[in-house]
Write an enzyme that holds these catalytic residues in place. Structure first.
Site, mmCIF file in Angstrom:
data_model
loop_
_atom_site.group_PDB
_atom_site.id
_atom_site.type_symbol
_atom_site.label_atom_id
_atom_site.label_comp_id
_atom_site.label_asym_id
_atom_site.label_seq_id
_atom_site.Cartn_x
_atom_site.Cartn_y
_atom_site.Cartn_z
ATOM 1 N N ASP A 114 0.804 -1.235 0.000
ATOM 2 C CA ASP A 114 0.000 0.000 0.000
ATOM 3 C C ASP A 114 0.831 1.277 0.000
ATOM 4 O OD1 ASP A 114 -2.630 -1.058 -0.074
ATOM 5 O OD2 ASP A 114 -2.428 -1.679 2.016
ATOM 6 N N ASP A 174 -6.524 -3.752 -6.356
ATOM 7 C CA ASP A 174 -6.175 -2.474 -5.721
ATOM 8 C C ASP A 174 -4.706 -2.097 -5.975
ATOM 9 O OD1 ASP A 174 -7.939 -4.297 -4.456
ATOM 10 O OD2 ASP A 174 -8.068 -3.117 -2.633
HETATM 11 N N1 GLY Z 1 -7.345 -1.318 -0.716
HETATM 12 C C1 GLY Z 1 -8.296 -1.747 0.203
HETATM 13 C C2 GLY Z 1 -9.696 -1.364 -0.103
HETATM 14 O O1 GLY Z 1 -10.021 -0.896 -1.163
HETATM 15 O O2 GLY Z 1 -10.531 -1.540 0.755
#
Ligand code: GLY
Length: 395
Positions: A114, A174
Site C-alpha cells: 500500500d 487495488d
Molecule cells: N485497498 C483496500 C480497499 O479498497 O478496501
C-alpha cells in the site's frame, strides 16, 4: 421587419439564459458554503502523529484513528492538500505539510504493497504544490522499498502477507493504484527499472484479473512453483464471482493512470471496457452512486459505496481526456452533483473531519459499512479538482 423579430427573439433568449445561470450560481454557492463548513472540520482536527482519521461510526459517534502504517494514512493529508488547491487557503497547506511529515518513515515499510496510497496521496500531492527535493527523495525511497515485493517469475508485486495458509502469492486489483508511485519515481530518479516493473505488474494483472464481461476479480493468487494463477477469489466482495464495486473502481482508475504514463492502447481499452461495464450496469442507481457490490442480492436495500463512485468519477474525467467520450464526463458530473447533495454530504453539525457519508469499507467483515470514510472524500476532492482543471482548459 423580419430583422426586428429576430432581434427580439435573441434578446428574450439572452434574458432567459441570464436568469438560468443566476439560479445555478445561487445553488452552487450554497453547496460551496456547505462544503467549506465541512472542509473546516478537517483543518480543525487536532494534529496527532499516531491518530490519522480513517472513518467515523455515526451510530456511536466514534472516529476510527489509525497509525501511519495503515493503508489509509495518506488520504487525510491528501485531502488537506487538495482542499488547499481548491480554496487557495494557506492554512490547509500548512496542516497538510504537518500531517504528511508524520508518514515519512513508511518509506522503509516493506511489509505492505500500500505504499502508493500512503506515500503518493500525501507526499505526491505535496509535490504538485511545491518543488521539494526532500519529498522527491521520499517518493524514490518508497519505490525502492515497494520494488522488493516484486517477483520476477510471477511478474507481479505481492499484495498481502496475511492469510499464508490459504494464499501463496496474492495479488489484488487495488495494487494497480500503487503503480503511480513507481511511474513517478522512474521520472524523478531517471531509473527506468521502476517504470519496467510497473508495466510488468500491469501486464500480468491485465492477463489474469479480468472476466469476459470486463469486470474484475479482487484477488488472484499465484502458485509460487508454477508461477501461474491458482485461484481467483474475493476478500471484500459479496462472493468470488461477484463484482465488488470499489475493485472495479481500482481497475478503471489504475488502467487509465497506466495509460497516462505508457500510452499502451491495451490499458486504455481495458479502462474503457471496465468503465462501460460499470456505468451501464443494470444495478447502478440513477444517481450514479453504486451499491457496495453489483451482485448483492439485497439490492435495492444494500448499502452504497460512495468511495467507489468517487474513484470512478475521478478516473472518468481523465478517461474523457483520452477518448472525448462525453458519457464518461457526464457520469463524473452526475456523481459530483449527487455527492454535493444532502443525501451524501455530512451535516454541518457532525463534529468529525470528513466530508461525505455512505462509503462501505469491508462489508463481509461488517467493518466500516455505510459510513464516512477518508478515501471517499479523497477521490471526491480529486474529481472536483480534475473538473476544475478541465473547465480552465475549455475557457
Ligand atoms: N485497498 C483496500 C480497499 O479498497 O478496501
Amino acid at each position: 421587419m423580419k430583422k426586428h423579430i429576430l432581434l427580439i427573439v435573441i434578446i428574450i433568449n439572452l434574458l432567459s439564459c441570464k436568469n438560468k445561470s443566476s439560479t445555478e450560481i445561487t445553488s452552487v454557492k450554497t453547496a460551496k458554503e456547505l462544503l467549506n463548513a465541512r472542509y473546516k472540520k478537517l483543518l480543525e482536527y487536532p494534529l496527532d502523529s499516531l491518530a490519522f482519521p480513517r472513518s467515523v461510526n455515526l451510530k456511536t459517534n466514534t472516529i476510527k484513528k489509525v497509525l501511519p502504517k495503515d493503508w489509509c494514512s495518506g488520504f487525510f493529508p491528501g485531502n488537506l492538500w487538495q482542499i488547499y488547491d481548491l480554496t487557495g487557503n494557506e492554512a490547509y497547506k500548512n496542516k497538510a505539510k504537518e500531517w504528511t511529515a508524520y508518514i515519512e518513515n513508511e518509506k522503509f515499510n516493506n511489509r505492505t504493497h500500500d505504499m502508493g496510497f500512503k506515500i503518493f496521496c500525501s507526499f505526491g500531492n505535496g509535490l504538485k504544490h511545491e518543488e521539494n527535493e526532500e519529498y522527491k527523495k521520499v517518493i524514490v525511497e518508497s519505490a525502492k522499498t515497494l520494488s522488493t515485493r516484486f517477483n520476477e517469475h510471477i511478474s507481479s508485486i505481492r499484495s498481502w502477507d496475511f492469510n499464508k495458509n490459504v494464499w501463496q502469492f496474492p495479488v489484488i486489483i487495488d495494487n494497480m493504484m500503487n503503480l503511480e508511485l513507481l511511474f513517478e519515481a522512474a521520472k524523478t530518479s531517471k531509473d527506468s527499472s521502476y517504470y519496467n516493473l510497473a508495466v510488468k505488474h500491469a501486464n500480468t494483472t491485465l492477463k489474469n484479473h479480468f472476466r469476459p464481461d470486463n469486470s474484475c476479480y479482487h484477488v488472484v493468487d499465484y502458485d509460487t512453483i508454477s508461477f501461474q494463477p491458482r485461484m481467483k477469489v474475493t476478500h471484500q466482495g459479496f462472493n468470488n464471482e461477484s463484482s465488488w464495486s470499489r475493485g472495479q473502481g481500482w481497475a478503471i482508475y489504475g488502467y487509465t493512470m497506466a495509460y497516462r504514463y505508457t500510452k499502451d492502447k491495451r490499458y486504455l481499452n481495458q479502462a474503457e471496457a471496465t468503465a462501460n461495464f460499470f456505468i451501464n450496469h443494470k444495478n447502478l442507481p440513477e444517481d450514479g452512486i453504486p451499491y457496495w457490490d453489483f451482485n448483492d442480492p439485497s439490492i435495492p436495500n444494500a448499502p452504497r459505496d460512495v468511495s467507489a463512485g468517487a474513484i470512478v468519477s475521478s478516473a472518468l474525467v481523465e478517461l474523457y481526456g483520452y477518448t472525448n467520450n462525453e458519457t464518461y464526463l457526464n457520469y463524473s458530473k452526475k456523481v459530483v452533483n449527487s455527492l454535493k447533495s444532502k443525501n451524501y454530504l455530512l451535516n454541518e453539525d457532525i463534529e468529525a473531519p470528513f466530508i461525505l457519508d455512505h462509503s462501505t469499507g469491508n462489508w463481509p467483515k461488517n467493518d466500516e459499512v455505510d459510513e464516512p470514510i477518508v478515501y471517499g472524500d479523497y477521490y471526491f476532492l480529486e474529481t472536483l479538482l480534475r473538473l476544475k482543471t478541465l473547465r480552465k482548459k475549455i475557457d
